[in-house]
Design a protein around this motif. Structure first.
Motif, PDB file in Angstrom:
ATOM      1  N   ARG A  36      46.606  31.781  35.277  1.00  0.00           N
ATOM      2  CA  ARG A  36      46.647  32.099  36.366  1.00  0.00           C
ATOM      3  C   ARG A  36      47.144  33.374  36.416  1.00  0.00           C
ATOM      4  N   THR A  37      48.046  33.695  35.872  1.00  0.00           N
ATOM      5  CA  THR A  37      48.799  35.106  35.262  1.00  0.00           C
ATOM      6  C   THR A  37      48.665  36.193  34.342  1.00  0.00           C
ATOM      7  N   VAL A  38      47.890  35.452  33.510  1.00  0.00           N
ATOM      8  CA  VAL A  38      46.599  36.158  32.777  1.00  0.00           C
ATOM      9  C   VAL A  38      45.481  36.681  33.547  1.00  0.00           C
ATOM     10  N   HIS A  39      45.297  36.338  34.287  1.00  0.00           N
ATOM     11  CA  HIS A  39      44.193  35.520  35.516  1.00  0.00           C
ATOM     12  C   HIS A  39      44.418  37.329  36.646  1.00  0.00           C
ATOM     13  N   ALA A  40      45.540  37.068  37.062  1.00  0.00           N
ATOM     14  CA  ALA A  40      46.501  38.003  37.920  1.00  0.00           C
ATOM     15  C   ALA A  40      46.338  39.453  37.519  1.00  0.00           C
ATOM     16  N   THR A  41      47.338  39.582  35.971  1.00  0.00           N
ATOM     17  CA  THR A  41      46.926  40.636  35.183  1.00  0.00           C
ATOM     18  C   THR A  41      45.358  41.407  35.175  1.00  0.00           C
ATOM     19  N   MET A  42      44.520  40.789  34.682  1.00  0.00           N
ATOM     20  CA  MET A  42      43.342  41.121  34.654  1.00  0.00           C
ATOM     21  C   MET A  42      42.518  42.457  35.604  1.00  0.00           C
ATOM     22  N   VAL A  43      43.210  41.595  37.261  1.00  0.00           N
ATOM     23  CA  VAL A  43      42.200  41.518  37.923  1.00  0.00           C
ATOM     24  C   VAL A  43      43.196  43.199  37.890  1.00  0.00           C
ATOM     25  N   GLU A  44      44.238  43.422  38.231  1.00  0.00           N
ATOM     26  CA  GLU A  44      45.134  44.919  38.796  1.00  0.00           C
ATOM     27  C   GLU A  44      44.993  45.292  37.829  1.00  0.00           C
ATOM     28  N   LEU A  45      44.308  44.966  36.242  1.00  0.00           N
ATOM     29  CA  LEU A  45      44.380  45.891  34.979  1.00  0.00           C
ATOM     30  C   LEU A  45      43.037  47.019  36.210  1.00  0.00           C
ATOM     31  N   LEU A  46      41.411  45.766  36.044  1.00  0.00           N
ATOM     32  CA  LEU A  46      40.883  46.150  36.409  1.00  0.00           C
ATOM     33  C   LEU A  46      40.770  47.207  37.637  1.00  0.00           C
ATOM     34  N   SER A  47      40.634  47.629  39.000  1.00  0.00           N
ATOM     35  CA  SER A  47      41.761  47.125  39.783  1.00  0.00           C
ATOM     36  C   SER A  47      41.704  48.807  39.573  1.00  0.00           C
ATOM     37  N   SER A  48      43.355  49.122  38.946  1.00  0.00           N
ATOM     38  CA  SER A  48      43.029  50.499  38.944  1.00  0.00           C
ATOM     39  C   SER A  48      42.191  51.334  38.161  1.00  0.00           C
ATOM     40  N   LEU A  49      42.019  50.357  37.150  1.00  0.00           N
ATOM     41  CA  LEU A  49      40.731  50.717  36.318  1.00  0.00           C
ATOM     42  C   LEU A  49      39.400  51.767  37.034  1.00  0.00           C
ATOM     43  N   VAL A  50      38.956  50.770  37.688  1.00  0.00           N
ATOM     44  CA  VAL A  50      38.358  51.642  39.058  1.00  0.00           C
ATOM     45  C   VAL A  50      38.283  52.285  40.314  1.00  0.00           C
ATOM     46  N   GLY A  51      39.729  51.976  40.682  1.00  0.00           N
ATOM     47  CA  GLY A  51      40.313  52.988  41.057  1.00  0.00           C
ATOM     48  C   GLY A  51      40.462  54.765  40.756  1.00  0.00           C
ATOM     49  N   LYS A  52      40.720  54.715  39.695  1.00  0.00           N
ATOM     50  CA  LYS A  52      40.715  55.860  38.629  1.00  0.00           C
ATOM     51  C   LYS A  52      39.332  56.571  38.798  1.00  0.00           C
ATOM     52  N   ASN A  53      38.736  55.495  38.858  1.00  0.00           N
ATOM     53  CA  ASN A  53      37.374  55.906  37.923  1.00  0.00           C
ATOM     54  C   ASN A  53      36.621  56.595  39.254  1.00  0.00           C
ATOM     55  N   THR A  54      36.806  55.983  40.465  1.00  0.00           N
ATOM     56  CA  THR A  54      36.387  56.499  42.183  1.00  0.00           C
ATOM     57  C   THR A  54      37.208  57.721  42.397  1.00  0.00           C
ATOM     58  N   ASP A  55      38.597  58.001  42.461  1.00  0.00           N
ATOM     59  CA  ASP A  55      39.298  58.535  42.189  1.00  0.00           C
ATOM     60  C   ASP A  55      38.316  60.264  41.759  1.00  0.00           C
ATOM     61  N   SER A  56      38.267  60.311  39.933  1.00  0.00           N
ATOM     62  CA  SER A  56      37.740  61.516  39.772  1.00  0.00           C
ATOM     63  C   SER A  56      36.250  61.486  39.934  1.00  0.00           C
ATOM     64  N   GLN A  57      35.168  61.175  40.321  1.00  0.00           N
ATOM     65  CA  GLN A  57      34.170  61.190  40.905  1.00  0.00           C
ATOM     66  C   GLN A  57      34.156  61.842  42.460  1.00  0.00           C
TER      67      GLN A  57
END
Length: 57
Positions: A36-57
């Motif tokens: 569960r901890t690993v999953h939560a961390t992966m979700v946070e990482l993916l969310s931050s990557l998606v946020g960065k990707n959205t900000d650059s477009q």
């Protein structure tokens, strides 16, 4: 008298099996908590990557 000896062996074996199952249950619970901890961390990482990707477009 031999029947009581067999009964005692069965009771001892039952207790041993119960202890082993308790230990296995604790290990499984720990594994699930860790996943569960690993999953939560992966979700946070993916969310931050998606946020960065959205900000650059």
């Amino acid at each position: 008298m031999p029947q009581s000896g067999v009964r005692q062996k069965v009771e001892n074996l039952s207790g041993h099996v119960a202890q082993r199952l308790d230990g296995l249950e604790r290990k499984i619970d720990g594994f699930i908590d860790e996943q569960r901890t690993v999953h939560a961390t992966m979700v946070e990482l993916l969310s931050s990557l998606v946020g960065k990707n959205t900000d650059s477009q």
